[in-house]
Design an enzyme around this catalytic site. Structure first.
Site, PDB file in Angstrom:
ATOM      1  N   PRO A   2       0.833  -1.204   0.000  1.00  0.00           N
ATOM      2  CA  PRO A   2       0.000   0.000   0.000  1.00  0.00           C
ATOM      3  C   PRO A   2       0.871   1.258   0.000  1.00  0.00           C
ATOM      4  CG  PRO A   2      -0.805  -1.587   1.611  1.00  0.00           C
ATOM      5  CD  PRO A   2       0.515  -2.104   1.116  1.00  0.00           C
ATOM      6  N   GLU A   3       0.520   2.203  -0.866  1.00  0.00           N
ATOM      7  CA  GLU A   3       1.235   3.463  -0.945  1.00  0.00           C
ATOM      8  C   GLU A   3       0.402   4.557  -0.277  1.00  0.00           C
ATOM      9  OE1 GLU A   3       2.790   4.213  -4.919  1.00  0.00           O
ATOM     10  OE2 GLU A   3       2.840   2.061  -5.340  1.00  0.00           O
ATOM     11  N   HIS A  96      -4.478 -14.380  10.295  1.00  0.00           N
ATOM     12  CA  HIS A  96      -3.372 -13.429  10.257  1.00  0.00           C
ATOM     13  C   HIS A  96      -3.659 -12.145  11.045  1.00  0.00           C
ATOM     14  CE1 HIS A  96      -1.962 -16.159   7.185  1.00  0.00           C
ATOM     15  NE2 HIS A  96      -3.005 -15.877   6.426  1.00  0.00           N
ATOM     16  N   ARG A 115       1.547 -11.326   5.659  1.00  0.00           N
ATOM     17  CA  ARG A 115       2.979 -11.530   5.447  1.00  0.00           C
ATOM     18  C   ARG A 115       3.832 -11.067   6.628  1.00  0.00           C
ATOM     19  NH1 ARG A 115       3.860  -9.992  -0.970  1.00  0.00           N
ATOM     20  NH2 ARG A 115       2.077 -11.182  -1.763  1.00  0.00           N
TER      21      ARG A 115
END
Length: 278
Positions: A2-3, A96, A115
């Site tokens: 994500p930016e 997660h 992740r």
């Protein structure tokens, strides 16, 4: 990853969920460390947040700042695949889920990161920019504004290709691979041109282009290529409006030349050979 626009979309989504004034009652953890952050500071998080009310959610670059009515706040980085969502306490944790802030209104604020490249940490209020993760960042083009005279002197000292120059978070906070390609196309600058060879006019055009592409993407809820969803679970719409990124083999919308894909420092770069001559 994500930016800036995607993180800004999460920030706005969280505020729409009326978090201001809600207090943090408890912090829970999956027990699994976030791999690229400092050791997960669970005890410090508990001390800093218990009984403290959320006063705001801010953003610097790709980092979220949860302001509290005390001497500390919470710093969150979404990493490559993370998200911050609200949920009813009774809802089963999604896979997660690694950090959970239990709120005093019966909801949870949950950090989900498949992740585990994200970060959750404590920051000192009023001294956020002194945190090691934030101290190295350049100006945020949206939250702090991009001074018109910032890029030219910064570029003059760099021989690196301008695309990699834009990705340097010490130059600009929050600009990533998608929006660097978009801004360079808009400014008609080849991604391979050495940053030191930008003219004053180039730097001015690039300043405007960076601000424009980021603002437009924010208005569209960010870009979803694979995993990203906002705080409301909805993917961003900006992918429909990308002008060059991901459009290899398609005609340039400005001159109809075929868009080319190259690789710079292991990252895909998209450009128009005619609009962005070397």
């Amino acid at each position: 990853m994500p930016e800036l626009p995607e993180v800004e979309s999460v920030r706005r989504g969280l505020l729409r969920r009326r978090l201001r004034g809600v207090s943090l009652a408890r912090v829970r953890s999956s027990g699994m460390p976030l791999r690229l952050a400092r050791p997960q500071p669970l005890a410090a998080l508990r001390r800093a947040t218990r009984g403290r009310a959320i006063t705001d959610v801010r953003r610097i670059g790709k980092y979220l700042l949860i302001d509290l009515d005390g001497p500390h706040g919470v710093l969150v980085h979404l990493g490559m695949s993370g998200n911050l969502v609200t949920a009813r306490r009774a809802e089963v944790w999604a896979p997660h889920t690694h950090v959970v802030f239990e709120l005093d209104d019966g909801r949870d604020l949950r950090f989900i990161d498949p992740r585990r490249f994200g970060q959750v940490d404590v920051v000192d209020r009023g001294r956020e920019r002194e945190h090691p993760s934030l101290a190295v960042l350049g100006p945020d083009p949206i939250a702090e504004g991009l001074p018109p005279d910032h890029l030219a002197p910064a570029a003059a000292r760099r021989s690196t290709p301008v695309k990699l120059f834009l990705l340097d978070q010490s130059v600009l906070a929050g600009v990533g691979n998608i929006y660097a390609s978009e801004a360079l196309w808009l400014a008609r600058i080849a991604p391979t041109r050495p940053a030191s060879r930008l003219t004053a006019a180039d730097a001015e055009a690039l300043t405007v282009a960076v601000t424009d592409v980021l603002s437009f993407a924010i208005d569209n809820g960010g870009t979803t290529l694979r995993d990203f969803v906002g705080a409301d679970g909805v993917p961003g719409d900006n992918g429909e409006y990308l002008l060059v990124y991901g459009r290899a083999g398609q005609p340039c919308s400005r001159c109809r030349t075929t868009i080319k894909k190259t690789v710079q420092a292991g990252r895909a770069t998209y450009s128009c050979p005619t609009c962005q001559p070397r």
